[in-house]
Motif scaffolding. Structure first.
Motif, short mmCIF file in Angstrom:
data_model
loop_
_atom_site.label_atom_id
_atom_site.label_comp_id
_atom_site.label_asym_id
_atom_site.label_seq_id
_atom_site.Cartn_x
_atom_site.Cartn_y
_atom_site.Cartn_z
N ALA A 175 79.83 55.54 73.62
CA ALA A 175 79.23 54.27 73.19
C ALA A 175 77.77 54.21 73.63
N GLY A 178 75.61 56.88 71.57
CA GLY A 178 75.37 56.41 70.20
C GLY A 178 74.48 55.18 70.19
N GLY A 179 74.72 54.30 71.15
CA GLY A 179 73.90 53.09 71.25
C GLY A 179 72.44 53.42 71.52
N LEU A 181 70.93 56.22 70.67
CA LEU A 181 70.37 56.82 69.45
C LEU A 181 69.99 55.72 68.45
N LEU A 182 70.87 54.74 68.27
CA LEU A 182 70.56 53.66 67.33
C LEU A 182 69.39 52.82 67.83
N VAL A 185 66.27 54.67 66.83
CA VAL A 185 66.00 54.66 65.39
C VAL A 185 65.60 53.26 64.91
N ARG A 186 66.28 52.25 65.46
CA ARG A 186 66.08 50.89 64.94
C ARG A 186 65.12 50.05 65.75
N ALA A 194 76.41 46.07 71.44
CA ALA A 194 77.71 45.89 70.78
C ALA A 194 78.70 46.95 71.24
N ALA A 195 78.23 48.19 71.31
CA ALA A 195 79.13 49.30 71.65
C ALA A 195 79.59 49.21 73.10
N THR A 198 81.88 46.19 73.68
CA THR A 198 83.22 46.36 73.12
C THR A 198 84.10 47.20 74.04
N GLY B 118 72.11 61.81 62.59
CA GLY B 118 71.85 61.64 64.02
C GLY B 118 70.94 62.73 64.56
N ALA B 136 66.52 54.80 59.65
CA ALA B 136 67.03 53.46 59.93
C ALA B 136 67.67 52.88 58.67
N PHE B 139 71.08 54.61 58.19
CA PHE B 139 72.07 54.05 59.11
C PHE B 139 72.44 52.62 58.68
N GLY B 140 71.46 51.91 58.14
CA GLY B 140 71.73 50.55 57.67
C GLY B 140 72.73 50.54 56.52
N GLU B 143 76.14 51.32 58.00
CA GLU B 143 76.70 50.18 58.73
C GLU B 143 77.14 49.07 57.77
N ARG B 167 78.64 42.86 64.34
CA ARG B 167 78.72 43.42 65.69
C ARG B 167 79.78 44.52 65.76
N ARG B 170 78.46 47.61 64.03
CA ARG B 170 77.46 48.26 64.90
C ARG B 170 78.13 49.06 66.00
N ALA B 171 79.15 48.45 66.61
CA ALA B 171 79.86 49.14 67.70
C ALA B 171 80.54 50.39 67.16
N LEU B 173 79.62 52.21 64.51
CA LEU B 173 78.61 53.22 64.17
C LEU B 173 78.06 53.88 65.45
N ALA B 174 77.84 53.08 66.48
CA ALA B 174 77.36 53.65 67.75
C ALA B 174 78.42 54.55 68.37
N ALA B 175 79.66 54.11 68.36
CA ALA B 175 80.75 54.92 68.91
C ALA B 175 80.83 56.25 68.16
N GLN B 177 78.36 57.77 66.40
CA GLN B 177 77.19 58.61 66.68
C GLN B 177 77.29 59.27 68.05
N VAL B 199 87.15 51.10 69.87
CA VAL B 199 86.57 50.03 69.05
C VAL B 199 87.59 49.56 67.99
#
Lengths: 215, 215
Positions: A175, A178-179, A181-182, A185-186, A194-195, A198, B118, B136, B139-140, B143, B167, B170-171, B173-175, B177, B199
């Motif tokens: 988590a 990946g968090g 990395l995001l 990027v963002r 969020a990750a 959770t 990634g 971005a 990834f958007g 997501e 949320r 997002r969690a 996608l982060a998990a 990645q 998640v």
């Protein structure tokens, strides 16, 4: 927190030699963090560290050897930046403080750079097997520290006996990676928050189940 | 699933021109996936795609323009590989099938390569602002597809009204990645599985709370 397993054997150095070697490694680590490994030449490191070519090659046989020293250096730096919290992640409160620290660090860095170890991993995993192994060892040390805290929660009965600290630690580290990395990027920490939240909520929920059983 | 927002405006091309351009981009995508962006020159792409220098520069002003086309191509490929599941992640069962697909893909690839998007993100985020923006956007899109499924669960009352699909997406996608990065470094899917399962279990738990309320 030792990364002895990551660092390759080094010749005995004088105090001055150790200082020079350290300057080369921290300079290389900074350049590689900013420009990538491929974007950083031995000549770049030389110039930035103010050392001669023969000095660099005295300490490092080639760029790959320097990269492995950079991985060890970044492992220490990444884990060090999370101290003393990382060594006592043995309550939900401690996990949340650690989460706040990680999110705060990203804000301080203006969401730039991602994880120094994760970035090296993305660039080197397929092209440099020794680097991949060193990074795996670094992530292993990181995960072990997280797991030790969760294990302590289980040992104290704050998590049920069938809770799996290893799995929880793995989920937290994934988590987090990946968090980060995001975040990079963002340019925001929403995905990181969020990750981590959770997974920490999940651990808290498993713990709350225990209290209900006990209570 | 369209990545129109990612692709930069292109001149109108003949059918043959489109085919040549596509061959250049898929060849570049493969080389950059294997060797990184920095490790792939325009000359490498030329040789591997069997085109002339003037042909490449007819379609792409410079390497950065080619990289942006590669990002669009990889966004389509990554999202396409998750179809048709990705467009209907509207139940816990569908989320688990999607998780199984992602884990299975990594096993098929012998845990190599990580996420094509990634990996590009790790390499380009700090050095190429246009690439970062394109990533971005990719990834958007990813997501959004995840969120749409979770949103549908909430709309059907399978998640409580105060559940936050954005949320949760997002969690996930982060998990995903972070799990893919750890898969690449460690050559196993344990971290990927732990993160996605945690998640998804969280989402299932929030949904189970709803059933209890309703029931």
């Amino acid at each position: 927190m030792s990364t002895d397993g990551v660092v390759s054997a080094e010749p005995r150095l004088t105090r001055k030699g150790r200082a020079t070697r350290e300057r080369i490694v921290t300079t290389a680590a900074g350049l590689m963090f900013d420009h990538g490994v491929a974007g950083t030449s031995i000549e770049d490191v030389q110039a930035a560290a103010g050392v001669s070519s023969s000095q660099i090659y005295h300490y490092f046989r080639d760029k790959r050897a320097l990269v492995r020293a950079v991985i060890a250096c970044q492992t220490d730096a990444v884990l060090g930046a999370q101290q003393p919290l990382l060594d006592r992640l043995d309550s939900v409160e401690a996990l949340r403080k650690w989460r706040d620290l990680l999110v705060g660090l990203q804000r301080e860095r203006h969401y730039e750079g991602g994880c120094p170890l994760g970035s090296l991993a993305g660039e080197l995993a397929e092209t440099d097997p020794a680097a991949r192994a060193a990074l795996a060892a670094g992530f292993g040390t990181w995960e072990s520290a997280i797991r030790a805290g969760i294990q302590a929660m289980r040992d104290r009965g704050e998590l049920p006996a069938d809770a799996d600290p290893e799995r929880m630690a793995r989920a937290l580290l994934a988590a987090l990676q990946g968090g980060l990395l995001l975040t990079q990027v963002r340019r925001d920490t929403a995905g990181l928050e969020a990750a981590l939240d959770t997974v920490i909520d999940h651990i808290a929920g498993v713990g709350a189940g225990t209290s209900q059983h006990v209570g």
